[in-house]
Design a protein around this motif. Structure first.
Motif, mmCIF file in Angstrom:
data_model
loop_
_atom_site.group_PDB
_atom_site.id
_atom_site.type_symbol
_atom_site.label_atom_id
_atom_site.label_comp_id
_atom_site.label_asym_id
_atom_site.label_seq_id
_atom_site.Cartn_x
_atom_site.Cartn_y
_atom_site.Cartn_z
ATOM 1 N N ASP A 98 123.724 -47.189 -11.329
ATOM 2 C CA ASP A 98 122.419 -47.547 -10.763
ATOM 3 C C ASP A 98 121.949 -46.499 -9.758
ATOM 4 O O ASP A 98 120.760 -46.153 -9.707
ATOM 5 N N LEU A 99 122.878 -45.998 -8.921
ATOM 6 C CA LEU A 99 122.528 -44.956 -7.965
ATOM 7 C C LEU A 99 122.043 -43.701 -8.678
ATOM 8 O O LEU A 99 121.011 -43.115 -8.318
ATOM 9 N N ALA A 100 122.800 -43.292 -9.696
ATOM 10 C CA ALA A 100 122.459 -42.072 -10.419
ATOM 11 C C ALA A 100 121.094 -42.200 -11.082
ATOM 12 O O ALA A 100 120.266 -41.275 -11.032
ATOM 13 N N ALA A 101 120.833 -43.360 -11.691
ATOM 14 C CA ALA A 101 119.540 -43.566 -12.348
ATOM 15 C C ALA A 101 118.406 -43.546 -11.330
ATOM 16 O O ALA A 101 117.320 -43.001 -11.590
ATOM 17 N N ALA A 102 118.645 -44.124 -10.162
ATOM 18 C CA ALA A 102 117.603 -44.209 -9.138
ATOM 19 C C ALA A 102 117.197 -42.843 -8.612
ATOM 20 O O ALA A 102 116.037 -42.628 -8.240
ATOM 21 N N VAL A 103 118.151 -41.904 -8.562
ATOM 22 C CA VAL A 103 117.848 -40.570 -8.018
ATOM 23 C C VAL A 103 117.635 -39.536 -9.120
ATOM 24 O O VAL A 103 117.402 -38.360 -8.831
ATOM 25 N N GLY A 104 117.730 -39.973 -10.377
ATOM 26 C CA GLY A 104 117.438 -39.084 -11.488
ATOM 27 C C GLY A 104 118.515 -38.067 -11.800
ATOM 28 O O GLY A 104 118.210 -36.963 -12.267
ATOM 29 N N LEU A 105 119.783 -38.437 -11.553
ATOM 30 C CA LEU A 105 120.905 -37.543 -11.843
ATOM 31 C C LEU A 105 121.930 -38.262 -12.696
ATOM 32 O O LEU A 105 121.964 -39.498 -12.739
ATOM 33 N N GLY A 106 122.779 -37.492 -13.358
ATOM 34 C CA GLY A 106 123.908 -38.082 -14.044
ATOM 35 C C GLY A 106 124.957 -38.525 -13.042
ATOM 36 O O GLY A 106 124.981 -38.060 -11.904
ATOM 37 N N GLU A 107 125.845 -39.413 -13.457
ATOM 38 C CA GLU A 107 126.851 -39.950 -12.539
ATOM 39 C C GLU A 107 127.767 -38.847 -12.006
ATOM 40 O O GLU A 107 128.062 -38.800 -10.803
ATOM 41 N N ARG A 108 128.215 -37.952 -12.872
ATOM 42 C CA ARG A 108 129.107 -36.877 -12.427
ATOM 43 C C ARG A 108 128.380 -35.927 -11.489
ATOM 44 O O ARG A 108 128.944 -35.479 -10.473
ATOM 45 N N THR A 109 127.135 -35.603 -11.805
ATOM 46 C CA THR A 109 126.381 -34.685 -10.950
ATOM 47 C C THR A 109 126.150 -35.298 -9.578
ATOM 48 O O THR A 109 126.302 -34.625 -8.543
ATOM 49 N N LEU A 110 125.780 -36.581 -9.551
ATOM 50 C CA LEU A 110 125.568 -37.239 -8.263
ATOM 51 C C LEU A 110 126.855 -37.268 -7.457
ATOM 52 O O LEU A 110 126.840 -36.971 -6.247
ATOM 53 N N THR A 111 127.953 -37.615 -8.090
ATOM 54 C CA THR A 111 129.232 -37.669 -7.370
ATOM 55 C C THR A 111 129.584 -36.299 -6.796
ATOM 56 O O THR A 111 130.028 -36.188 -5.645
ATOM 57 N N ARG A 112 129.374 -35.249 -7.592
ATOM 58 C CA ARG A 112 129.692 -33.898 -7.135
ATOM 59 C C ARG A 112 128.812 -33.502 -5.949
ATOM 60 O O ARG A 112 129.305 -32.996 -4.932
ATOM 61 N N ARG A 113 127.518 -33.747 -6.039
ATOM 62 C CA ARG A 113 126.603 -33.384 -4.953
ATOM 63 C C ARG A 113 126.840 -34.247 -3.710
ATOM 64 O O ARG A 113 126.777 -33.752 -2.577
ATOM 65 N N PHE A 114 127.096 -35.524 -3.918
ATOM 66 C CA PHE A 114 127.340 -36.433 -2.801
ATOM 67 C C PHE A 114 128.581 -36.000 -2.029
ATOM 68 O O PHE A 114 128.575 -35.939 -0.791
ATOM 69 N N THR A 115 129.636 -35.666 -2.752
ATOM 70 C CA THR A 115 130.885 -35.250 -2.110
ATOM 71 C C THR A 115 130.712 -33.932 -1.375
ATOM 72 O O THR A 115 131.212 -33.749 -0.254
ATOM 73 N N ALA A 116 129.975 -32.997 -1.986
ATOM 74 C CA ALA A 116 129.751 -31.701 -1.337
ATOM 75 C C ALA A 116 128.930 -31.865 -0.059
ATOM 76 O O ALA A 116 129.176 -31.168 0.937
ATOM 77 N N ALA A 117 127.983 -32.789 -0.064
ATOM 78 C CA ALA A 117 127.091 -32.959 1.090
ATOM 79 C C ALA A 117 127.724 -33.755 2.217
ATOM 80 O O ALA A 117 127.508 -33.456 3.398
ATOM 81 N N THR A 118 128.513 -34.771 1.867
ATOM 82 C CA THR A 118 129.019 -35.696 2.890
ATOM 83 C C THR A 118 130.521 -35.640 3.094
ATOM 84 O O THR A 118 131.027 -36.160 4.091
ATOM 85 N N GLY A 119 131.239 -35.051 2.152
ATOM 86 C CA GLY A 119 132.700 -35.059 2.231
ATOM 87 C C GLY A 119 133.308 -36.334 1.682
ATOM 88 O O GLY A 119 134.539 -36.513 1.727
ATOM 89 N N LEU A 120 132.480 -37.224 1.152
ATOM 90 C CA LEU A 120 132.930 -38.511 0.623
ATOM 91 C C LEU A 120 132.295 -38.757 -0.734
ATOM 92 O O LEU A 120 131.183 -38.299 -1.002
#
Length: 306
Positions: free
Chosen positions: A233-255
């Protein structure tokens, strides 16, 4: 509607004024209800940066929900600068006595000191004038190396840009950390809190990045972290794939997104426990099915800190 009265003193620093004013203006844009009012003893107010400002000379009627902010001024020394009449200083005292909040940025703490509002209280100011503030007001306890200090509805902050931190703190106290994080994001600043108070909310700590997609995902998690938040649901809401969102989220926040949600839940539970709730009740309120996961995550956090 909260009225924020900025008391303008001759030779004020523009950023001491503009930083907090922008925070409350942005908060009002988001529907939080703030009105800025600018008053001075004389209509024209010279600034340290050479731009003259104009302000009203009549004070509005204030309620305990309203706020007075005294921005700082150019002060190689406090004595002989920031001149204000006794009548103006008495307005600060009267507002505080009526249950209102009075705040200062940088050298503005000296005005609060002259009004008697620092007596018996912890306070801070710019590092260049901390020693002088302590000498001028021996009944005050000057705290060094912090961004701001809150004591009995008297809030003092350090130099220049720390006024932004002070204002974000006030927004967080009145409207929650998510609202302060949203304002900080709008201003493209890192939402900090002073080192004197424990930082309870990861909503502010993990916003020091410029990834719009990750901020959007954090906004969604912040709004419902005690409920199930699916990665799809998060990935769809921001227009990214699940793996891409996880990768960007981790790079930005460390989590990862899941870990970020868990941190919010644990900190919420810790707050409830500190207020007297049982571990079991705190776990349920934070969104855990039972206390076992909360205990496990708290144990991991303690082990990392150790």
């Amino acid at each position: 509607m909260t009225r924020v009265v900025f008391l303008l003193v001759p030779q004020l620093h523009l950023l001491d004024l503009a930083g907090p004013a922008q925070v409350f203006s942005s908060a009002d844009t988001f529907g939080l209800g703030y009105e800025a009012v600018y008053v001075a003893e004389h209509e024209e107010v010279p600034t340290a940066q050479g731009v003259a400002l104009r302000a009203g000379t009549q004070w509005p009627a204030l309620t305990p929900d309203d706020l007075i902010v005294v921005p700082g001024w150019r002060a190689p020394a406090l004595r002989g600068t920031g001149v204000l009449t006794r009548a103006t200083l008495d307005r600060l005292v009267a507002h505080h006595a009526a249950g209102g909040t009075v705040a200062s940025v940088c050298a503005g703490a000296d005005a609060l000191g002259r009004a008697g509002l620092l007596d018996g209280r912890r306070c801070t100011t710019h590092h260049d004038v901390q020693d002088e503030l302590a000498r001028r007001y021996p009944r005050a306890h000057v705290v060094r190396d912090v961004l701001f200090v809150t004591d009995g509805r008297v809030i003092t902050s350090a130099g220049i840009a720390s006024g932004i931190d002070l204002a974000l703190h006030l927004v967080a106290v009145r409207h929650g950390a998510a609202a302060a994080a949203r304002v900080a994001r709008e201003m493209v600043v890192y939402a900090r809190r002073n080192g004197d108070d424990r930082q309870h909310s990861a909503m502010l700590r993990h916003r020091a990045h410029l990834s719009d997609a990750v901020h959007q995902a954090q906004d969604l998690i912040d709004a419902r972290y005690t409920s199930t938040v699916r990665l799809a649901d998060l990935a769809a809401a921001v227009g990214l794939g699940e793996r891409t969102l996880t990768r960007r989220f981790t790079a930005a926040t460390g989590l990862t997104p899941l870990r970020y949600q868990q941190v919010l839940r644990v900190e919420h539970a810790e707050h409830l426990i500190g207020q007297g709730a049982t571990v079991e009740a705190a776990a349920r309120s934070a969104g855990f099915q039972d206390a076992r996961m909360l205990r496990r995550l708290r144990g991991r956090a303690e082990a990392r800190q150790g």
